[in-house]
Design an enzyme around this catalytic site. Structure first.
Site, PDB file in Angstrom:
ATOM      1  N   PRO A   1       0.824  -1.205   0.000  1.00 58.40           N
ATOM      2  CA  PRO A   1       0.000   0.000   0.000  1.00 58.40           C
ATOM      3  C   PRO A   1       0.862   1.262   0.000  1.00 58.40           C
ATOM      4  O   PRO A   1       1.624   1.498   0.926  1.00 58.40           O
ATOM      5  CB  PRO A   1      -0.803  -0.111   1.307  1.00 58.40           C
ATOM      6  CG  PRO A   1      -0.559  -1.481   1.832  1.00 58.40           C
ATOM      7  CD  PRO A   1       0.700  -1.959   1.227  1.00 58.40           C
ATOM      8  N   GLU A   2       0.740   2.038  -1.072  1.00 61.75           N
ATOM      9  CA  GLU A   2       1.391   3.342  -1.144  1.00 61.75           C
ATOM     10  C   GLU A   2       0.266   4.371  -1.129  1.00 61.75           C
ATOM     11  O   GLU A   2      -0.885   4.018  -0.875  1.00 61.75           O
ATOM     12  CB  GLU A   2       2.243   3.433  -2.423  1.00 61.75           C
ATOM     13  CG  GLU A   2       3.250   2.284  -2.528  1.00 61.75           C
ATOM     14  CD  GLU A   2       4.091   2.306  -3.801  1.00 61.75           C
ATOM     15  OE1 GLU A   2       4.247   3.393  -4.391  1.00 61.75           O
ATOM     16  OE2 GLU A   2       4.581   1.246  -4.205  1.00 61.75           O
TER      17      GLU A   2
END
Length: 292
Positions: free
Chosen positions: A2-3
């Site tokens: 997750p960015e």
DNA sequence: AAGGGCCCCTGAAAGC
DNA sequence: TGCTTTCAGGGGCCCT
């Protein structure tokens, strides 16, 4: 992984389901994921409180509760899934469900993390807890968001010029720009046509502008497509993101560059795999000491 | 200031 | 086929 776009998507999917709800019970299955207070104190602070708001800062998701704020960092493989108590997420995720927030409408929010890197922070917890101090400092020192309303051109240009670091490493530095990870750093550099080994201070005005615009475009587009699922990422409803199909270079070693057809290359920079097109992203001039 | 190395952790993929 | 090794990766931390 997750960015920014993934955490933003999680925030958007969870907000309507959590805001206004009361957390009736916090079930701690694996205490090591909690930072800032022991399980009992953590529960005491969370239980009975309403969720006032959800925010995102860089890759952190912030849950504003009545009696204190929580921050969640999903690191590599963390997931926050909203579901019904009986829902079966499959053996792997079931095995790695570490914290469950039981809501007053009968649903629950599960924190799942197969790699065990993520953490849940009680932001106004024990000020002597070194892990909490570290997280607070990181949050405080986060750079601007690479979006409209965040990063602005003049400042970006000046800060680029002041750094000798290789661009790939600099884009991953959360204090420089908040929210980019390995995937989007590579995609932004491809969009801008800049080699990951280029030094920040060596960029021309034109290149800096391309990078500035490229970052905004890539991030906006990735949010629009609900993020990238290469490994474990799913949003708050358990859905995968579709930006994966739109990746130009990340994970595409050996494939044809979608712009020019050259074979995408991979190299390790700062311990991170980097993907780029050798033609669209010309390598930096060799250093003077390199000779024959 | 920049970069290398190590660590955390475990499932998936590659190697044998 | 099945066991073993390697790899991936966000980010902290230490050392040069």
């Amino acid at each position: 992984m997750p960015e920014l776009p993934e955490v933003e998507t999680i925030k958007r999917t969870l907000s309507p389901r959590l805001v206004g709800r009361t957390i009736e019970k916090m079930e701690v299955r694996t205490p090591k994921f909690l930072v800032g207070a022991g399980p009992d104190e953590f529960r005491r602070r969370v239980e009975g409180g309403r969720v006032l708001d959800l925010e995102r800062r860089g890759k952190f998701l912030i849950l504003r509760l009545e009696d204190g704020d929580l921050a969640v960092h999903l690191k590599m493989a963390g997931q926050l899934v909203w579901c019904r108590p009986g829902d079966d997420l499959g053996p792997t995720r079931e095995k790695h469900t570490h914290v469950v927030f039981h809501l007053d409408d009968g649903h629950e929010l599960r924190y799942v993390d197969t790699r065990h890197f993520g953490r849940v922070y009680l932001l106004d917890g024990d000020p002597d807890d070194p892990l909490l101090r570290r997280a607070l400092r990181t949050l405080d020192e986060l750079g601007p968001e690479p979006r409209e309303g965040g990063l602005e051109w003049e400042g970006f240009r000046a800060r680029l010029a002041a750094r000798a670091a290789r661009l790939k490493s600099l884009l991953l530095d959360q204090a420089f720009v908040a929210g980019l990870g390995n995937i989007y750093a590579d995609e932004c550099l491809f969009r801008a046509g800049i080699h990951p080994l280029r030094l920040a201070s060596s960029l021309s005005e034109e290149e800096a502008r391309r990078l500035f615009a490229g970052m905004r475009e890539v991030i906006a587009e990735a949010i629009e497509f609900r993020g990238t699922s290469v490994r474990d990422y799913v949003d708050g409803e358990g859905r995968e993101g579709s930006f994966s199909e739109r990746l130009n270079v990340y994970g595409r070693t050996g494939e044809a560059c979608p712009r020019c057809g050259a074979a995408i290359e991979r190299m390790v920079i700062g311990g991170r795999s980097s993907h780029f097109c050798p033609r669209c992203q010309p390598p930096p001039e060799p250093s003077p000491r390199t000779n024959v």
